[in-house]
Write a protein that holds these residues in place. Structure first.
Motif, mmCIF file in Angstrom:
data_model
loop_
_atom_site.group_PDB
_atom_site.id
_atom_site.type_symbol
_atom_site.label_atom_id
_atom_site.label_comp_id
_atom_site.label_asym_id
_atom_site.label_seq_id
_atom_site.Cartn_x
_atom_site.Cartn_y
_atom_site.Cartn_z
ATOM 1 N N LEU A 115 0.822 -1.214 0.000
ATOM 2 C CA LEU A 115 0.000 0.000 0.000
ATOM 3 C C LEU A 115 0.851 1.258 0.000
ATOM 4 N N GLU A 118 2.284 2.844 -4.631
ATOM 5 C CA GLU A 118 1.127 2.842 -5.524
ATOM 6 C C GLU A 118 1.478 2.427 -6.948
ATOM 7 N N GLY A 143 -4.387 1.727 4.841
ATOM 8 C CA GLY A 143 -3.090 2.305 4.491
ATOM 9 C C GLY A 143 -2.014 1.577 5.270
ATOM 10 N N HIS A 148 -0.642 7.573 6.520
ATOM 11 C CA HIS A 148 -0.734 7.316 5.076
ATOM 12 C C HIS A 148 -2.013 6.528 4.782
ATOM 13 N N ASN A 150 -4.303 5.894 2.389
ATOM 14 C CA ASN A 150 -4.492 6.071 0.948
ATOM 15 C C ASN A 150 -5.411 5.019 0.331
ATOM 16 N N VAL A 153 -7.253 6.048 -2.814
ATOM 17 C CA VAL A 153 -6.397 6.091 -3.998
ATOM 18 C C VAL A 153 -6.178 4.681 -4.543
ATOM 19 N N ILE A 154 -5.888 3.745 -3.645
ATOM 20 C CA ILE A 154 -5.701 2.350 -4.061
ATOM 21 C C ILE A 154 -6.981 1.813 -4.683
ATOM 22 N N THR A 172 -5.074 -0.096 9.712
ATOM 23 C CA THR A 172 -3.868 0.057 8.906
ATOM 24 C C THR A 172 -2.971 -1.166 9.075
ATOM 25 N N THR A 192 -15.932 6.194 -3.098
ATOM 26 C CA THR A 192 -14.939 6.553 -4.111
ATOM 27 C C THR A 192 -15.096 5.772 -5.408
#
Length: 328
Positions: A115, A118, A143, A148, A150, A153-154, A172, A192
């Motif tokens: 993770l 990216e 994350g 972090h 994210n 985003v992942i 996490t 998302t």
């Protein structure tokens, strides 16, 4: 819930757990209400698949579909090759592990460690999806650490790469299993992407399942440690999600019958010697929090044979059932 061409009977998934979600446990959880049961993770280096451990982890004989095999690794080419080999062996869904927090996995730049890279995530997902003739799913955490986070985003990378469902553990990598589960973080991932999102983490009862679904709006729930010694949790949660009613825990006689079914399957799958050893951890979970278990468990766990193990368990449950009858 739909994963590619596969429609799950219930929106409940048994999480992949190393040393636990072998074929006997997967089959039992499916019978008791899980819509999907993911295999123990296997290493992406197929040269290791000749070992007894990997051979058993990849054993799907007689297993109800869809059959999902989880692969862990860091090299895109090895992950692609492992994908092809798993499909040749009967996998109908390939699951990629980017959520395992175990040191031996993270220290090899695999599992949750991915993770933090990216670009590497994008390369692995593209390689696996490109090599796969079956749906590919992904399991992640929020994350690598709280600094972090994210996962959104992942998740977008996953959707763009052709991943068809995403399981998110609400912690996490560095917190492993110690911090409270952040269902709001899973909800953010759900908002998302358009692909199905599966919520995972600390779901141990129908009430917790309802809470997780309400907060995350997830398409399905994934249950791991909550099923240890309580595989009927899937049946109870499925009923609650469908009706809003809370089924009681099964009675002692049914618990005993389910446990014996599980143990017999372990003895058959591993052979008596290994099966007795593997059964010990499951017995510990089946007996957890039951009256007199603290005194009985050490003797049961020391039993060297299948016959001795079952004899001691039968005596323990007979005493419990007699006590239950007298109380009634």
């Amino acid at each position: 819930m739909q994963i590619g061409p596969h429609t799950l009977d219930t929106p409940l998934i048994l999480a992949p757990m190393a040393g636990i979600t072998d074929r006997p446990f997967r089959q039992l959880c499916r019978r008791l209400g899980a819509g999907l049961a993911v295999s123990e993770m296997v290493h992406s280096d197929t040269r290791l698949w000749t070992t007894d451990k990997s051979r058993l982890r990849l054993d799907q004989r007689g297993e109800q579909g869809p059959r999902s095999v989880q692969i862990a690794g860091y090299d895109p080419h090895m992950m692609a090759r492992a994908t092809e080999c798993a499909i040749e062996r009967g996998a109908q869904i390939i699951d990629i592990n980017m959520g395992c927090p175990a040191k031996k996995v993270v220290n090899r730049a695999a599992g949750a460690a991915l993770l933090g890279d990216e670009d590497r995530v994008r390369q692995i997902l593209a390689a696996v999806v490109g090599a796969s003739s079956v749906p590919v799913t992904l399991k992640i955490r929020l994350g690598i650490d709280r600094a972090h986070l994210n996962a959104p985003v992942i998740a977008r990378i996953a959707e763009e790469s052709g991943i068809q469902a995403l399981a998110v553990h609400g912690r996490t990598g560095t917190c492993r299993y110690s911090d409270p589960v952040d269902y709001a973080g899973i909800a953010q991932v759900k908002q998302t992407v358009q692909i199905p999102v599966i919520a995972n983490g600390n779901i141990r009862s129908p009430e917790e399942a309802l809470h997780a679904r309400e907060v995350t709006h997830a398409d399905a729930l994934m249950i791991g440690r909550g099923a240890q010694g309580r595989p009927w949790i899937f049946r109870r949660i499925a009923h609650t999600l469908a009706t809003g009613e809370i089924l009681p825990e099964p009675g002692l006689r049914e618990v005993r019958a389910i446990m014996n079914e599980h143990l017999d399957a372990l003895y058959e799958f591993y052979g008596e010697s290994v099966g007795v050893r593997v059964a010990r951890k499951h017995i510990g979970w089946y007996l957890a929090d039951r009256p007199g278990a603290a005194q009985a468990r050490p003797h049961i766990l020391r039993a060297p044979t299948r016959a001795a193990q079952r004899e001691l368990l039968d005596a323990y449950f007979q005493a419990l059932c007699q006590g239950e009858d007298m109380a009634a």
